[in-house]
Scaffold this motif. Structure first.
Motif, PDB file in Angstrom:
ATOM      1  N   GLU A 243       0.433  -1.457  -0.221  1.00 29.07           N
ATOM      2  CA  GLU A 243       0.481   0.006  -0.202  1.00 29.07           C
ATOM      3  C   GLU A 243       0.941   0.863   0.353  1.00 29.07           C
ATOM      4  OE1 GLU A 243      -4.512   0.234   1.688  1.00 29.07           O
ATOM      5  OE2 GLU A 243      -3.304  -0.878   0.348  1.00 29.07           O
ATOM      6  N   SER A 244       1.609   1.423   0.637  1.00 26.10           N
ATOM      7  CA  SER A 244       2.443   2.006   0.787  1.00 26.10           C
ATOM      8  C   SER A 244       3.561   3.179  -0.408  1.00 26.10           C
ATOM      9  CB  SER A 244       3.501   2.206   2.045  1.00 26.10           C
ATOM     10  OG  SER A 244       4.338   1.514   2.445  1.00 26.10           O
ATOM     11  N   LEU A 245       3.660   1.696  -0.688  1.00 23.82           N
ATOM     12  CA  LEU A 245       4.641   1.577  -1.722  1.00 23.82           C
ATOM     13  C   LEU A 245       4.116   1.886  -3.271  1.00 23.82           C
ATOM     14  CD1 LEU A 245       7.986  -1.042  -1.880  1.00 23.82           C
ATOM     15  CD2 LEU A 245       7.634   0.648  -1.611  1.00 23.82           C
ATOM     16  N   LEU A 246       2.484   2.063  -3.734  1.00 23.87           N
ATOM     17  CA  LEU A 246       1.938   1.922  -4.197  1.00 23.87           C
ATOM     18  C   LEU A 246       1.651   3.066  -4.757  1.00 23.87           C
ATOM     19  CD1 LEU A 246      -0.059   0.627  -6.608  1.00 23.87           C
ATOM     20  CD2 LEU A 246      -1.768   0.886  -5.114  1.00 23.87           C
ATOM     21  N   PHE A 247       1.856   3.818  -5.872  1.00 20.61           N
ATOM     22  CA  PHE A 247       2.044   4.900  -6.773  1.00 20.61           C
ATOM     23  C   PHE A 247       3.001   6.104  -6.515  1.00 20.61           C
ATOM     24  CE2 PHE A 247      -2.697   4.297  -6.708  1.00 20.61           C
ATOM     25  CZ  PHE A 247      -2.679   3.467  -7.527  1.00 20.61           C
TER      26      PHE A 247
ATOM     27  N   THR B 119      -2.627  -7.208  -9.166  1.00 17.26           N
ATOM     28  CA  THR B 119      -3.909  -5.573  -8.898  1.00 17.26           C
ATOM     29  C   THR B 119      -2.766  -4.825  -8.417  1.00 17.26           C
ATOM     30  OG1 THR B 119      -4.599  -7.166  -6.943  1.00 17.26           O
ATOM     31  CG2 THR B 119      -4.920  -4.551  -7.634  1.00 17.26           C
ATOM     32  N   LEU B 120      -1.359  -4.796  -8.620  1.00 20.19           N
ATOM     33  CA  LEU B 120      -0.548  -3.533  -8.769  1.00 20.19           C
ATOM     34  C   LEU B 120      -0.548  -2.788  -9.537  1.00 20.19           C
ATOM     35  CD1 LEU B 120       2.117  -5.062  -6.017  1.00 20.19           C
ATOM     36  CD2 LEU B 120       0.903  -2.094  -6.073  1.00 20.19           C
ATOM     37  N   CYS B 121      -0.017  -3.817 -10.836  1.00 23.54           N
ATOM     38  CA  CYS B 121      -0.042  -3.417 -12.149  1.00 23.54           C
ATOM     39  C   CYS B 121      -0.659  -3.058 -12.635  1.00 23.54           C
ATOM     40  CB  CYS B 121       0.658  -4.936 -12.781  1.00 23.54           C
ATOM     41  SG  CYS B 121       1.946  -6.270 -12.366  1.00 23.54           S
ATOM     42  N   ARG B 122      -1.669  -3.346 -12.387  1.00 22.64           N
ATOM     43  CA  ARG B 122      -3.269  -3.403 -12.997  1.00 22.64           C
ATOM     44  C   ARG B 122      -3.485  -1.312 -12.942  1.00 22.64           C
ATOM     45  NH1 ARG B 122      -7.756  -6.230 -11.553  1.00 22.64           N
ATOM     46  NH2 ARG B 122      -7.293  -5.229  -9.700  1.00 22.64           N
ATOM     47  N   ASP B 123      -3.578  -1.195 -11.756  1.00 22.46           N
ATOM     48  CA  ASP B 123      -3.701  -0.256 -10.964  1.00 22.46           C
ATOM     49  C   ASP B 123      -2.594   1.077 -11.637  1.00 22.46           C
ATOM     50  OD1 ASP B 123      -6.025  -0.947  -9.687  1.00 22.46           O
ATOM     51  OD2 ASP B 123      -4.488  -0.836  -7.542  1.00 22.46           O
TER      52      ASP B 123
END
Lengths: 209, 82
Positions: free
Chosen positions: A129-133, B49-53
């Motif tokens: 979560e914290s790494l996303l984006f 999920t990560l790749c899609r987002d």
């Protein structure tokens, strides 16, 4: 999206295509509005280059304009658009220098003779979560997807990124359903392995501090 | 009991809910006794999920949008002249 909404969208789209085939240019503008982002995103994800994706988008929109009379409605209109986009992207890719190929098999899971996993598997799924984006994560993911062999990449982009159904992907790519599933599964295994290296390292660094 | 290899081969259908009850049950029995495979399942799902987002964040850059617009306008004008 609900089923009824999908049905309505499909009907609107079919009506637009019919109007455009009858020579209504406003219908064409609406089709462009509906599809240009999808066309651009798919070709960008395949080629990872803004100029190339722009060229492809131009070419595809022009092809839609010129060839709309050849669309007979045997498959969904969107499948037709995706096919044109893929063909145009592949033409572009072929004209470029090829990058060295990477074997997907090396990155698939390995098992011992009794069929049990050989490597240590860490569960990093809760710490993403914290790494996303973050830019770094984005770059890692883009790079990993970029390394996928073409066959697996296109299935992955259409099914998991664009969100098409397995059946639709098999229609666009003219593949059997088992072939779509197997390529998608391989793509996910490959990407999981690639991302694992990154997230495991991140987790162990976090543990140390 | 099924082994890890079979378990990973079945993951796709398991997530999609395509397995018959019996196979699904034996897979879940395997998960209960095999933490590495649970970790594998969770990270397999997260990967998607990560790749899609991440890849879905792509928007058409303004300059590309403008180029496309003028390209289409030119094309339309040409058609109307004909």
């Amino acid at each position: 999206m609900s089923f009824t909404q999908q049905k309505v969208d499909k009907e609107i789209e079919e009506a637009l295509v019919k109007d455009f085939q009858a020579g209504n240019l406003d219908a064409y503008d609406k089709i462009v509005e509906l599809y240009q982002k999808r066309i651009y995103a798919l070709s960008f994800n395949l080629m990872r280059n803004q100029m190339d994706a722009q060229d492809v988008a131009q070419e595809v929109l022009l092809t839609l304009f010129k060839k709309i009379h050849t669309f007979q409605g045997k498959s969904a209109f969107s499948s037709w658009v995706y096919r044109i986009t893929l063909n145009s992207s592949y033409m572009k890719l072929r004209s470029k220098k090829k990058e060295p190929k990477i074997s997907i098999d090396e990155l698939l899971p390995s098992f011992n003779s009794t069929g049990f996993q050989q490597e240590k598997i860490q569960d990093w799924s809760e710490n993403t979560e914290s790494l996303l984006f973050t830019n770094e994560t984005r770059e890692i993911i883009n790079k990993a997807v970029g390394l996928l062999p073409e066959k697996e990449k296109v299935v992955f982009l259409l099914r998991d990124v664009e969100g098409l159904s397995t059946e639709k992907v098999s229609e666009v790519l003219d593949l059997t359903i088992p072939a779509v599933k197997s390529r998608l599964h391989r793509a996910r295994l490959f990407l999981r392995k690639k991302l694992s290296g990154y997230f495991e390292e991140y987790n162990s660094q976090k543990g140390e501090t | 009991m099924i082994c890890c290899k079979e378990c990973i081969d079945l993951l796709y259908d398991y997530i999609e809910g395509l397995l018959d009850q019996e196979t699904s049950k034996s897979l879940e029995e395997h998960f209960e006794e095999c933490p590495p495979c649970i970790a594998f399942l969770n990270t397999y799902k997260s990967t998607t999920t990560l790749c899609r987002d991440t890849l879905n964040q792509i928007e058409i850059p303004d300059e590309v949008r403008h180029t496309l617009q003028s390209f289409l306008k030119e094309n339309k004008d040409q058609q109307e002249k004909k």
